[in-house]
Design a protein around this motif. Structure first.
Motif, mmCIF file in Angstrom:
data_model
loop_
_atom_site.group_PDB
_atom_site.id
_atom_site.type_symbol
_atom_site.label_atom_id
_atom_site.label_comp_id
_atom_site.label_asym_id
_atom_site.label_seq_id
_atom_site.Cartn_x
_atom_site.Cartn_y
_atom_site.Cartn_z
ATOM 1 N N VAL A 72 0.869 -1.046 0.014
ATOM 2 C CA VAL A 72 0.149 0.168 -0.087
ATOM 3 C C VAL A 72 0.932 0.593 -0.392
ATOM 4 N N LEU A 73 0.621 1.669 -1.250
ATOM 5 C CA LEU A 73 1.563 3.561 -0.662
ATOM 6 C C LEU A 73 1.070 3.805 -1.277
ATOM 7 N N ASP A 74 1.497 5.231 -1.170
ATOM 8 C CA ASP A 74 0.752 6.883 -1.633
ATOM 9 C C ASP A 74 1.322 7.235 -3.402
ATOM 10 N N PRO A 75 0.586 7.881 -3.827
ATOM 11 C CA PRO A 75 0.885 8.170 -5.337
ATOM 12 C C PRO A 75 2.262 8.551 -5.230
ATOM 13 N N GLU A 76 2.903 9.087 -4.441
ATOM 14 C CA GLU A 76 4.364 9.475 -4.647
ATOM 15 C C GLU A 76 5.650 7.965 -4.337
ATOM 16 N N GLY A 77 5.301 6.927 -3.555
ATOM 17 C CA GLY A 77 5.785 6.316 -3.402
ATOM 18 C C GLY A 77 5.375 4.667 -4.467
ATOM 19 N N TYR A 78 4.187 5.150 -5.125
ATOM 20 C CA TYR A 78 3.679 4.157 -6.520
ATOM 21 C C TYR A 78 4.892 4.967 -7.142
ATOM 22 N N ASP A 79 4.763 6.111 -7.565
ATOM 23 C CA ASP A 79 5.808 6.296 -8.667
ATOM 24 C C ASP A 79 6.832 5.976 -8.779
ATOM 25 N N ALA A 80 7.771 6.094 -7.499
ATOM 26 C CA ALA A 80 9.179 5.926 -6.834
ATOM 27 C C ALA A 80 9.092 4.384 -7.822
ATOM 28 N N PHE A 81 8.242 3.959 -6.486
ATOM 29 C CA PHE A 81 8.313 2.067 -6.621
ATOM 30 C C PHE A 81 8.669 1.876 -8.922
ATOM 31 N N LEU A 82 8.096 1.768 -9.212
ATOM 32 C CA LEU A 82 7.775 1.563 -11.010
ATOM 33 C C LEU A 82 9.117 2.140 -10.764
ATOM 34 N N HIS A 83 9.314 3.740 -10.808
ATOM 35 C CA HIS A 83 10.225 3.755 -11.442
ATOM 36 C C HIS A 83 11.757 3.171 -11.028
ATOM 37 N N ALA A 84 12.323 3.059 -9.938
ATOM 38 C CA ALA A 84 13.211 1.696 -9.458
ATOM 39 C C ALA A 84 12.420 0.810 -10.118
ATOM 40 N N LEU A 85 11.837 -0.269 -10.580
ATOM 41 C CA LEU A 85 11.814 -1.520 -11.078
ATOM 42 C C LEU A 85 11.852 -1.044 -12.702
ATOM 43 N N ASP A 86 11.261 0.136 -13.203
ATOM 44 C CA ASP A 86 11.691 0.568 -14.548
ATOM 45 C C ASP A 86 13.576 0.915 -14.823
ATOM 46 N N ASN A 87 13.748 1.041 -13.612
ATOM 47 C CA ASN A 87 15.273 1.723 -13.992
ATOM 48 C C ASN A 87 16.254 1.386 -13.170
ATOM 49 N N PRO A 88 16.847 -0.323 -13.114
ATOM 50 C CA PRO A 88 17.666 -0.989 -12.275
ATOM 51 C C PRO A 88 18.702 -0.456 -11.498
ATOM 52 N N ILE A 89 19.496 0.003 -11.171
ATOM 53 C CA ILE A 89 21.095 0.158 -10.767
ATOM 54 C C ILE A 89 21.837 -1.097 -11.139
ATOM 55 N N ALA A 90 22.911 -0.745 -11.363
ATOM 56 C CA ALA A 90 24.131 -1.425 -12.300
ATOM 57 C C ALA A 90 24.533 -2.320 -10.767
ATOM 58 N N PRO A 91 24.791 -3.380 -11.201
ATOM 59 C CA PRO A 91 25.460 -4.099 -10.078
ATOM 60 C C PRO A 91 26.707 -3.331 -9.747
ATOM 61 N N GLY A 92 27.221 -3.851 -8.559
ATOM 62 C CA GLY A 92 28.056 -3.289 -8.512
ATOM 63 C C GLY A 92 29.405 -4.413 -7.944
ATOM 64 N N PRO A 93 30.400 -4.191 -7.801
ATOM 65 C CA PRO A 93 32.071 -4.770 -7.750
ATOM 66 C C PRO A 93 30.962 -6.253 -7.346
ATOM 67 N N LYS A 94 30.511 -5.622 -5.714
ATOM 68 C CA LYS A 94 30.527 -6.930 -4.166
ATOM 69 C C LYS A 94 29.289 -7.690 -4.418
ATOM 70 N N LEU A 95 28.766 -7.472 -5.674
ATOM 71 C CA LEU A 95 27.195 -8.633 -5.856
ATOM 72 C C LEU A 95 27.646 -9.125 -7.635
ATOM 73 N N ARG A 96 28.161 -8.515 -8.108
ATOM 74 C CA ARG A 96 29.402 -9.796 -9.332
ATOM 75 C C ARG A 96 30.126 -11.118 -8.519
ATOM 76 N N ALA A 97 30.580 -10.184 -7.360
ATOM 77 C CA ALA A 97 31.419 -11.088 -6.874
ATOM 78 C C ALA A 97 30.341 -12.539 -6.523
ATOM 79 N N LEU A 98 29.596 -12.028 -5.777
ATOM 80 C CA LEU A 98 28.585 -13.062 -4.711
ATOM 81 C C LEU A 98 27.650 -13.879 -6.146
ATOM 82 N N LEU A 99 27.978 -13.902 -7.194
ATOM 83 C CA LEU A 99 26.472 -14.051 -8.187
ATOM 84 C C LEU A 99 27.894 -15.076 -9.017
#
Length: 109
Positions: A72-99
């Motif tokens: 349950v999100l307010d309209p601003e939180g909903y927009d931020a959530f969709l933006h985060a889903l549509d624009n994931p950050i690039a994996p950093g070195p720690k995540l690449r090493a873990l994978l």
């Protein structure tokens, strides 16, 4: 508040909150102290042990399922959530090493 169900539609596990005519039984083994605690709490509420336990377990089950399915999100939180889903950050070195690591269940002892 905007509501977002983030999982694909499935058979609703909690769609019917009403009582069902068919009944089954659940048998539990609990320590004496736990049983007494449950009995005391049921008595305070004027309920039987069964009524108390079924209501408590049912309430907890609904909460667990809703926690896994409903945001349950307010309209601003909903927009931020969709933006985060549509624009994931690039994996950093720690995540690449873990994978690149082998999972623990695949490692030989």
């Amino acid at each position: 508040m905007a509501k977002l169900d983030v999982l694909a539609p499935q058979k609703p596990a909690i769609a019917s909150f009403g009582a069902n005519d068919s009944k089954g039984s659940i048998n539990l083994r609990v320590e004496t102290q736990t049983r007494q605690l449950i009995d005391d709490a049921a008595t305070v509420l004027g309920k039987t042990r069964t009524e108390f336990m079924v209501e408590a377990a049912r309430r907890q089950a609904i909460d667990v399922l809703l926690d896994q399915r409903l945001f349950v999100l307010d309209p601003e939180g909903y927009d931020a959530f969709l933006h985060a889903l549509d624009n994931p950050i690039a994996p950093g070195p720690k995540l690449r090493a873990l994978l690149r690591r082998s999972p623990a269940w695949q490692k030989q002892v």
